[in-house]
Design a protein around this motif. Structure first.
Motif, PDB file in Angstrom:
ATOM      1  N   SER A 193       0.838  -1.130   0.067  1.00  0.00           N
ATOM      2  CA  SER A 193      -0.049   0.088  -0.041  1.00  0.00           C
ATOM      3  C   SER A 193       0.655   1.381  -0.029  1.00  0.00           C
ATOM      4  CB  SER A 193      -0.882   0.147   1.098  1.00  0.00           C
ATOM      5  OG  SER A 193      -0.244  -0.105   2.434  1.00  0.00           O
ATOM      6  N   TRP A 194       2.288   1.061  -0.039  1.00  0.00           N
ATOM      7  CA  TRP A 194       3.236   2.277   0.138  1.00  0.00           C
ATOM      8  C   TRP A 194       3.610   2.778  -1.477  1.00  0.00           C
ATOM      9  CZ3 TRP A 194       3.992  -2.311   2.875  1.00  0.00           C
ATOM     10  CH2 TRP A 194       4.754  -3.035   2.183  1.00  0.00           C
ATOM     11  N   ARG A 195       4.126   3.907  -1.551  1.00  0.00           N
ATOM     12  CA  ARG A 195       4.628   3.974  -2.752  1.00  0.00           C
ATOM     13  C   ARG A 195       6.220   3.762  -2.727  1.00  0.00           C
ATOM     14  NH1 ARG A 195       1.451   8.145  -1.753  1.00  0.00           N
ATOM     15  NH2 ARG A 195       3.246   9.358  -1.004  1.00  0.00           N
ATOM     16  N   SER A 196       7.078   3.673  -3.511  1.00  0.00           N
ATOM     17  CA  SER A 196       8.552   3.450  -3.636  1.00  0.00           C
ATOM     18  C   SER A 196       9.187   4.599  -2.943  1.00  0.00           C
ATOM     19  CB  SER A 196       9.025   3.416  -5.070  1.00  0.00           C
ATOM     20  OG  SER A 196      10.521   2.893  -4.718  1.00  0.00           O
ATOM     21  N   GLY A 197       9.877   4.462  -1.773  1.00  0.00           N
ATOM     22  CA  GLY A 197      10.588   5.268  -1.021  1.00  0.00           C
ATOM     23  C   GLY A 197       9.770   6.233   0.015  1.00  0.00           C
ATOM     24  N   GLU A 198       8.748   5.625   0.060  1.00  0.00           N
ATOM     25  CA  GLU A 198       7.893   6.393   1.206  1.00  0.00           C
ATOM     26  C   GLU A 198       8.296   5.919   2.608  1.00  0.00           C
ATOM     27  OE1 GLU A 198       2.946   6.194   2.743  1.00  0.00           O
ATOM     28  OE2 GLU A 198       3.678   5.389   0.684  1.00  0.00           O
ATOM     29  N   GLN A 199       8.252   6.763   3.446  1.00  0.00           N
ATOM     30  CA  GLN A 199       8.647   6.501   4.730  1.00  0.00           C
ATOM     31  C   GLN A 199       7.857   5.580   5.600  1.00  0.00           C
ATOM     32  OE1 GLN A 199       9.885   9.997   7.690  1.00  0.00           O
ATOM     33  NE2 GLN A 199       8.011   9.120   8.860  1.00  0.00           N
ATOM     34  N   TYR A 200       8.482   4.728   6.406  1.00  0.00           N
ATOM     35  CA  TYR A 200       7.913   3.693   7.162  1.00  0.00           C
ATOM     36  C   TYR A 200       6.755   4.030   7.807  1.00  0.00           C
ATOM     37  CZ  TYR A 200       6.952  -0.008  10.428  1.00  0.00           C
ATOM     38  OH  TYR A 200       6.336  -1.052  11.354  1.00  0.00           O
ATOM     39  N   ASP A 202      -5.541  -6.428   2.979  1.00  0.00           N
ATOM     40  CA  ASP A 202      -5.725  -6.441   1.555  1.00  0.00           C
ATOM     41  C   ASP A 202      -5.131  -7.834   0.960  1.00  0.00           C
ATOM     42  OD1 ASP A 202      -6.910  -4.101   1.806  1.00  0.00           O
ATOM     43  OD2 ASP A 202      -5.120  -3.118   0.596  1.00  0.00           O
ATOM     44  N   LEU A 203      -4.287  -8.467   1.607  1.00  0.00           N
ATOM     45  CA  LEU A 203      -3.702  -9.754   0.783  1.00  0.00           C
ATOM     46  C   LEU A 203      -4.689 -10.861   1.533  1.00  0.00           C
ATOM     47  CD1 LEU A 203       0.031  -9.523   1.054  1.00  0.00           C
ATOM     48  CD2 LEU A 203      -1.457 -10.124  -0.954  1.00  0.00           C
ATOM     49  N   ALA A 204      -4.881 -10.736   2.763  1.00  0.00           N
ATOM     50  CA  ALA A 204      -5.745 -11.761   3.502  1.00  0.00           C
ATOM     51  C   ALA A 204      -7.212 -11.832   2.729  1.00  0.00           C
ATOM     52  CB  ALA A 204      -6.063 -11.302   4.924  1.00  0.00           C
TER      53      ALA A 204
END
Length: 643
Positions: A272-279, A290-292
């Motif tokens: 659900s995060w974009r590349s380089g987004e802060q944790y 979402d995977l479940a």
């Protein structure tokens, strides 16, 4: 006066106290035991949790069914309890509590109700370490019935200590910060200045503190030593939390473990995060959820796999255990109006290796026989977007119309906000039907379909909390007759309110309304009109029989509909429940109701709860019975609640 103590003293509950009464030795099989009672005095009866906690840790309570052989043995149990009780008092915020006890013979007037003397347990049974000793307290003969004893704990809890301050010592990679917790941090940790200093919220506050720092981008934060400072003069507690944050980090490389039939890149695409987004831990939780919800896996774990690399990124691991990808199922139903019915389906949830779902179904009843196909491809063009398609072929034989229909739809489905989804696409339909006022007519239609849904219920087949809402807007135009054009609008909603915490008693209500704009009723295909009545709408009336009828009492359908209903769902036992209900509705020839007069029905349902949902048996009677039209009653059998 100030005194310091660690968090484990009075804050982490009762964790055990050495050998104590649990290491009691076996006594002679011939010894007589002394029955006793236990009383706790001096505590406000409103302190129910405190009293329950004291009872729960008491050795004397726990071993009451195995009485001691002597007064000294009972005293040993009481002394063991004093230490346990002091820890419980501290955990509840009473740091100055005083505990004494006394052992007395039970009053003669009460001994008639006492239990008779008991033989000593076998040598392997749990006994008191003071039992078996010789002396004045030991009973010399088993022939005499000993006088029962009463063990009374006198507890003065004292003044409860209150939280006076929450202090933080945060060790960052480049500095150490010591400060008071802010109001916002106190709110997140669910602590308040001035609240009683009980153990549970203080311990939980530490974990909430870890969560706060994780939300600031520190995935490897750890809690240090927690201490409290007690001011015995002011009766207050100052809490000191310590945290080591580790380095701040962005999301880094994703590794997928456990993928066999499902493509690993497809699984990683659920991030659900974009590349380089802060944790941020919320992103991890969203990805796991979402995977479940794909129904592809028996278990899903999404976690960071430190350390943080030189680029300031922390790797993420996704571990999955795949489930079986194919399933078959079916069901049966019956009603006096519709007759018997059955359905079956076959489903593949990973058709091409990237979560594509194909479902084929067949439905057969005396009124309709049909085939259906549904296809859904997740992550279509965007992460949270799916391509959906469906097709249906039916043969219809109802009182309203007879003939065949074909319809298809293709479009996009995507979530908008939490619990909200939308579907938009194109549809094509063919119908060859004979109705009461539309004999032998064929229609070729093309149109658009837009659906907005909300669903926050807790169970799809048997909801006890939450609500559902759906609005459907579908404009159509004729492909062969360009003059044909109309738009259907329908709104359906239901609400579920649990009266008790377990969801055994539920108030459920629903409503449906709809309108068709653009064509008179006689120019509409029979299957596109609104109908009401039957197990899915107004129980107690025959299928489609609520609304306008022709001279033969066959349904004509209408351009608007209004339905309401309510149920009280009472689960009487684990497996059985009853459901009284009332429903009303009507269908109108015009696109807006001429009035709001409804045909009402009431009934009683019975539920047998199974692992896959409740088995439903409903009996309903029409309250506005029409002569030569409505039967005295209708009954219905199917799986799942009515709505």
């Amino acid at each position: 006066m100030l005194s310091a103590c660690t968090s484990d003293e009075g804050l982490s509950g009762v964790l055990g106290f050495g050998d104590g009464a649990d290491s009691e030795i076996a006594q002679n099989d011939l010894q007589t035991t002394i029955p006793y009672e236990v009383e706790i005095a001096g505590i406000d009866p409103q302190e129910e949790n405190l009293i329950a906690a004291l009872d729960g840790v008491s050795t004397a309570r726990r071993l009451q069914s195995r009485p001691t052989a002597s007064r000294a043995g009972l005293q040993r149990r009481a002394e063991d309890d004093v230490e346990r009780f002091q820890a419980v008092l501290r955990s509840k915020g009473f740091y100055d509590g005083q505990i004494t006890f006394e052992i007395n013979e039970k009053a003669a007037a009460d001994t008639s109700d006492s239990a008779p003397a008991q033989d000593a347990p076998d040598a392997g049974s749990e006994q008191d370490p003071a039992d078996g000793q010789s002396g004045d307290d030991a009973l010399a003969s088993t022939s005499e019935q000993p006088t029962p004893l009463v063990l009374t704990y006198n507890i003065d809890v004292g003044t409860p200590y209150l939280i006076s301050a929450v202090n933080l010592v945060i060790t960052y990679p480049d500095r150490v910060v010591e400060r008071h917790a802010t109001d916002k941090e106190l709110e997140k940790t669910r602590l308040e200045i001035g609240q009683r200093a009980t153990a549970e919220p203080i311990i939980l506050g530490e974990q909430y503190g870890v969560d706060i720092l994780r939300e600031q981008g520190y995935p490897l934060v750890e809690a240090g030593k927690r201490t409290v400072l007690a001011d015995t003069a002011q009766k207050t507690i100052a809490i000191n939390y310590a945290f080591e944050t580790g380095p701040q980090a962005d999301f880094g490389k994703i590794t997928v473990n456990g993928a066999e039939d499902v493509d690993a890149d497809f699984i990683a695409g659920y991030r659900s995060w974009r590349s380089g987004e802060q944790y941020h831990p919320d992103q991890v939780r969203t990805t796991r959820r979402d995977l479940a919800q794909t129904n592809l896996f028996d278990s899903v774990i999404v976690k960071v796999a430190g350390p943080v690399n030189d680029n300031g990124e922390i790797p993420v691991e996704i571990e999955v255990v795949e489930r079986k990808m194919r399933s078959i199922g079916g069901g049966v139903n019956f009603s006096t109006a519709d007759g018997p019915g059955a359905n079956a389906f076959w489903e593949h949830r990973n058709l091409f290796g990237a979560g594509e779902r194909l479902r084929l179904g067949i439905d057969v009843s005396s009124l309709e026989q049909g085939l259906s196909a549904e296809f859904k491809k997740p992550q279509f063009l965007e992460r949270r977007q799916s391509f959906v398609a469906e097709a249906n072929a039916k043969n219809n034989d109802t009182d309203a119309y007879k003939g065949s229909t074909l319809d298809s739809f293709a479009g996009i489905e995507r979530p908008l906000w939490e619990n909200w989804t939308t579907t938009f696409g194109v549809t094509a339909e063919y119908s060859d039907l004979t109705g009461s006022d539309s004999p032998n007519e064929e229609f070729y239609l093309a149109g658009l379909r837009g659906i907005l849904r909300h669903d926050n219920t807790d169970n799809p087949l048997d909801p006890s909390r939450g609500n559902r809402f759906e609005i459907n807007v579908s404009p159509y135009m004729g492909l062969t007759d360009k003059d044909t054009g109309f738009t259907t609008v329908s709104v359906v909603g239901s609400q579920y309110l649990s009266i008790d915490d377990d969801g055994d008693y539920v108030l459920a209500a629903r409503a449906r309304t709809g309108t068709i704009i653009g064509e008179d009723r006689g120019n509409l295909p029979s299957n596109k009109r609104y109908y009401s009545g039957g197990g899915g709408s107004i129980r107690g009336y025959e299928y489609q029989k609520v609304g306008p009828l022709d001279d033969d009492n066959d349904p004509l359908g209408g351009r608007s509909v209004l339905e309401v209903g309510a149920e009280f769902r009472a689960r009487v036992t684990e497996s059985f429940g009853i459901v009284p209900f009332i429903e009303g509705g009507n269908v109108y020839a015009r696109s807006e109701p001429e009035d709001i007069s409804l045909l009402w029905a009431a009934g009683l349902g019975f539920r047998y709860y199974t692992a896959v949902g409740p088995l439903r048996f409903d009996v309903a009677v029409p309250l506005d019975k029409r002569d030569n039209v409505d039967d005295d009653f209708q009954f219905y059998i199917s799986l799942g609640q009515a709505f």
